[in-house]
Design a protein around this motif. Structure first.
Motif, PDB file in Angstrom:
ATOM      1  N   LEU A 185       0.840  -1.187   0.000  1.00  0.00           N
ATOM      2  CA  LEU A 185       0.000   0.000   0.000  1.00  0.00           C
ATOM      3  C   LEU A 185       0.878   1.240   0.000  1.00  0.00           C
ATOM      4  N   PRO A 186       0.615   2.216  -0.866  1.00  0.00           N
ATOM      5  CA  PRO A 186       1.460   3.417  -0.903  1.00  0.00           C
ATOM      6  C   PRO A 186       1.189   4.330   0.289  1.00  0.00           C
ATOM      7  N   ILE A 187       2.247   4.696   0.994  1.00  0.00           N
ATOM      8  CA  ILE A 187       2.171   5.671   2.076  1.00  0.00           C
ATOM      9  C   ILE A 187       3.395   6.573   1.955  1.00  0.00           C
ATOM     10  N   GLY A 188       3.180   7.810   1.520  1.00  0.00           N
ATOM     11  CA  GLY A 188       4.308   8.718   1.327  1.00  0.00           C
ATOM     12  C   GLY A 188       5.348   8.092   0.406  1.00  0.00           C
ATOM     13  N   PRO A 189       6.623   8.083   0.822  1.00  0.00           N
ATOM     14  CA  PRO A 189       7.675   7.491  -0.012  1.00  0.00           C
ATOM     15  C   PRO A 189       7.842   5.989   0.223  1.00  0.00           C
ATOM     16  N   ALA A 248       3.771  -8.352   6.671  1.00  0.00           N
ATOM     17  CA  ALA A 248       5.185  -8.433   7.050  1.00  0.00           C
ATOM     18  C   ALA A 248       5.539  -7.428   8.135  1.00  0.00           C
ATOM     19  N   LYS A 249       4.571  -6.554   8.479  1.00  0.00           N
ATOM     20  CA  LYS A 249       4.797  -5.490   9.475  1.00  0.00           C
ATOM     21  C   LYS A 249       6.023  -4.670   9.089  1.00  0.00           C
ATOM     22  N   MET A 250       5.963  -4.109   7.882  1.00  0.00           N
ATOM     23  CA  MET A 250       7.145  -3.479   7.330  1.00  0.00           C
ATOM     24  C   MET A 250       6.768  -2.352   6.374  1.00  0.00           C
ATOM     25  N   LEU A 251       7.622  -1.309   6.328  1.00  0.00           N
ATOM     26  CA  LEU A 251       7.579  -0.292   5.294  1.00  0.00           C
ATOM     27  C   LEU A 251       8.848  -0.409   4.468  1.00  0.00           C
ATOM     28  N   LEU A 252       8.707  -0.387   3.150  1.00  0.00           N
ATOM     29  CA  LEU A 252       9.852  -0.384   2.251  1.00  0.00           C
ATOM     30  C   LEU A 252       9.943   1.002   1.632  1.00  0.00           C
ATOM     31  N   GLU A 253      11.125   1.606   1.696  1.00  0.00           N
ATOM     32  CA  GLU A 253      11.287   2.942   1.150  1.00  0.00           C
ATOM     33  C   GLU A 253      11.557   2.865  -0.343  1.00  0.00           C
ATOM     34  N   ASP A 254      10.774   3.580  -1.136  1.00  0.00           N
ATOM     35  CA  ASP A 254      10.925   3.547  -2.585  1.00  0.00           C
ATOM     36  C   ASP A 254      12.319   4.016  -2.995  1.00  0.00           C
ATOM     37  N   GLY A 255      12.915   3.264  -3.922  1.00  0.00           N
ATOM     38  CA  GLY A 255      14.222   3.646  -4.461  1.00  0.00           C
ATOM     39  C   GLY A 255      15.391   3.327  -3.560  1.00  0.00           C
ATOM     40  N   ARG A 256      15.125   2.767  -2.397  1.00  0.00           N
ATOM     41  CA  ARG A 256      16.202   2.412  -1.471  1.00  0.00           C
ATOM     42  C   ARG A 256      15.937   1.027  -0.915  1.00  0.00           C
ATOM     43  N   GLN A 257      16.945   0.480  -0.267  1.00  0.00           N
ATOM     44  CA  GLN A 257      16.811  -0.860   0.300  1.00  0.00           C
ATOM     45  C   GLN A 257      16.371  -0.835   1.756  1.00  0.00           C
ATOM     46  N   THR A 315       1.149   8.264  22.192  1.00  0.00           N
ATOM     47  CA  THR A 315       2.497   7.707  22.371  1.00  0.00           C
ATOM     48  C   THR A 315       2.895   6.855  21.169  1.00  0.00           C
ATOM     49  N   HIS A 316       1.956   6.042  20.669  1.00  0.00           N
ATOM     50  CA  HIS A 316       2.260   5.204  19.509  1.00  0.00           C
ATOM     51  C   HIS A 316       2.466   6.049  18.250  1.00  0.00           C
ATOM     52  N   VAL A 317       1.672   7.100  18.093  1.00  0.00           N
ATOM     53  CA  VAL A 317       1.848   7.988  16.942  1.00  0.00           C
ATOM     54  C   VAL A 317       3.213   8.670  17.013  1.00  0.00           C
ATOM     55  N   TYR A 318       3.614   9.099  18.194  1.00  0.00           N
ATOM     56  CA  TYR A 318       4.925   9.730  18.376  1.00  0.00           C
ATOM     57  C   TYR A 318       6.050   8.780  17.953  1.00  0.00           C
ATOM     58  N   ARG A 319       5.971   7.526  18.395  1.00  0.00           N
ATOM     59  CA  ARG A 319       7.005   6.546  18.044  1.00  0.00           C
ATOM     60  C   ARG A 319       6.993   6.224  16.558  1.00  0.00           C
ATOM     61  N   LEU A 320       5.788   6.159  15.987  1.00  0.00           N
ATOM     62  CA  LEU A 320       5.668   5.877  14.556  1.00  0.00           C
ATOM     63  C   LEU A 320       6.266   7.002  13.729  1.00  0.00           C
ATOM     64  N   ARG A 321       6.015   8.220  14.128  1.00  0.00           N
ATOM     65  CA  ARG A 321       6.588   9.365  13.405  1.00  0.00           C
ATOM     66  C   ARG A 321       8.117   9.353  13.442  1.00  0.00           C
ATOM     67  N   ARG A 322       8.678   8.925  14.535  1.00  0.00           N
ATOM     68  CA  ARG A 322      10.139   8.858  14.632  1.00  0.00           C
ATOM     69  C   ARG A 322      10.704   7.841  13.633  1.00  0.00           C
ATOM     70  N   LYS A 323       9.884   6.892  13.221  1.00  0.00           N
ATOM     71  CA  LYS A 323      10.336   5.902  12.241  1.00  0.00           C
ATOM     72  C   LYS A 323      10.160   6.379  10.797  1.00  0.00           C
ATOM     73  N   GLU A 366       8.982   9.775   9.566  1.00  0.00           N
ATOM     74  CA  GLU A 366       9.055  11.174   9.158  1.00  0.00           C
ATOM     75  C   GLU A 366      10.505  11.655   9.046  1.00  0.00           C
ATOM     76  N   ARG A 367      10.751  12.537   8.080  1.00  0.00           N
ATOM     77  CA  ARG A 367      12.071  13.160   7.990  1.00  0.00           C
ATOM     78  C   ARG A 367      12.343  14.001   9.225  1.00  0.00           C
ATOM     79  N   ASP A 368      11.331  14.742   9.657  1.00  0.00           N
ATOM     80  CA  ASP A 368      11.410  15.541  10.877  1.00  0.00           C
ATOM     81  C   ASP A 368      10.146  15.260  11.684  1.00  0.00           C
ATOM     82  N   PRO A 369      10.232  14.402  12.716  1.00  0.00           N
ATOM     83  CA  PRO A 369       9.030  14.041  13.479  1.00  0.00           C
ATOM     84  C   PRO A 369       8.293  15.240  14.074  1.00  0.00           C
ATOM     85  N   ALA A 370       9.022  16.336  14.324  1.00  0.00           N
ATOM     86  CA  ALA A 370       8.378  17.523  14.895  1.00  0.00           C
ATOM     87  C   ALA A 370       7.559  18.281  13.853  1.00  0.00           C
ATOM     88  N   ARG A 371       7.809  18.016  12.576  1.00  0.00           N
ATOM     89  CA  ARG A 371       7.067  18.656  11.479  1.00  0.00           C
ATOM     90  C   ARG A 371       6.556  17.559  10.548  1.00  0.00           C
TER      91      ARG A 371
END
Length: 228
Positions: A131-135, A142-151, A198-206, A208-213
């Motif tokens: 499923l596409p989510i951002g990049p 698999a409980k996983m995100l794969l980043e497009d264009g990278r490994q 709390t879970h959203v905060y931890r997810l953003r740290r995984k 987002e480029r900048d979790p604060a933004r």
């Protein structure tokens, strides 16, 4: 060998259990089973064919099952994995090694098969490409995100997967906190919106480029949404 129907990898050094499970799985004429009595054999099988699910013993003779699961995920395995653990096994959360879920031995055969069927149904409902989510491409089973264009692979917890899956189904709409909390945790009086935050905060740290933004999982008045 050519894959037809549902293909299951069964990795366990207990020959009697393998035989019993294989016989039960093959009662469905559309199901094929590949057996492995070691981690080396399981890795070789996974490199040769694409499996729909894996039943994996946590105590293989040549490698710990959790280590094998990590190795299989690193090889690109993206199907559901059920980790079959010893009765006294108090190891880490199976998600930490990439397993979808675990079941303790001795287990009822019917319970294991029911879990397997449920995971296969869930996997069938997910686009094979993710499923596409951002990049990223999101692989829920698999409980996983794969980043497009990278490994790079980003491991997710079960709750993080559920949060992303529900927001993805909302198709860009804002979901209020109480709704999301109820969908992911159920209406449990002991769980508050602080748990969700709390879970959203931890997810953003995984993710987002900048979790604060946040640019992907954004906060809106009263709730959250995923940016298409």
């Amino acid at each position: 060998m050519q894959k037809t129907g549902t293909l299951i990898l069964l990795a366990d050094d207990d020959a009697a259990l393998r035989q019993t499970l294989t016989e039960q799985l093959r009662l469905d004429p559309e199901t094929e089973v590949r057996e492995a009595d070691s981690a080396a054999a399981a890795l070789a099988a996974a490199r040769a064919e694409r499996f729909d699910a894996v039943l994996l013993d946590s105590g293989l003779p040549d490698l710990d099952g959790r280590a094998l699961c990590r190795a299989l995920r690193a090889e690109g395995l993206d199907c559901p994995v059920i980790l079959m653990t010893a009765p006294a096994d108090t190891g880490d959360d199976p998600a930490d090694c990439g397993a979808t879920e675990s079941i303790a031995k001795p287990f009822r055969l019917g319970v294991l098969l029911a879990r397997l069927r449920a995971l296969l149904r869930r996997a069938a409902e997910t686009d094979a490409a993710g499923l596409p989510i951002g990049p990223y491409r999101f692989l829920p089973t698999a409980k996983m995100l794969l980043e497009d264009g990278r490994q790079r692979r980003i491991r997710l917890t079960e709750k993080e997967c559920q949060i992303l899956a529900y927001l993805h189904r909302a198709d860009g709409r804002t979901i209020d906190r109480d709704t999301l909390l109820g969908e992911v945790w159920g209406y449990n009086e002991g769980v508050t919106t602080h748990t969700l935050e709390t879970h959203v905060y931890r997810l953003r740290r995984k993710i987002e480029r900048d979790p604060a933004r946040a640019e992907i999982l954004v906060t809106e008045p009263g709730g959250y949404r995923l940016v298409p």
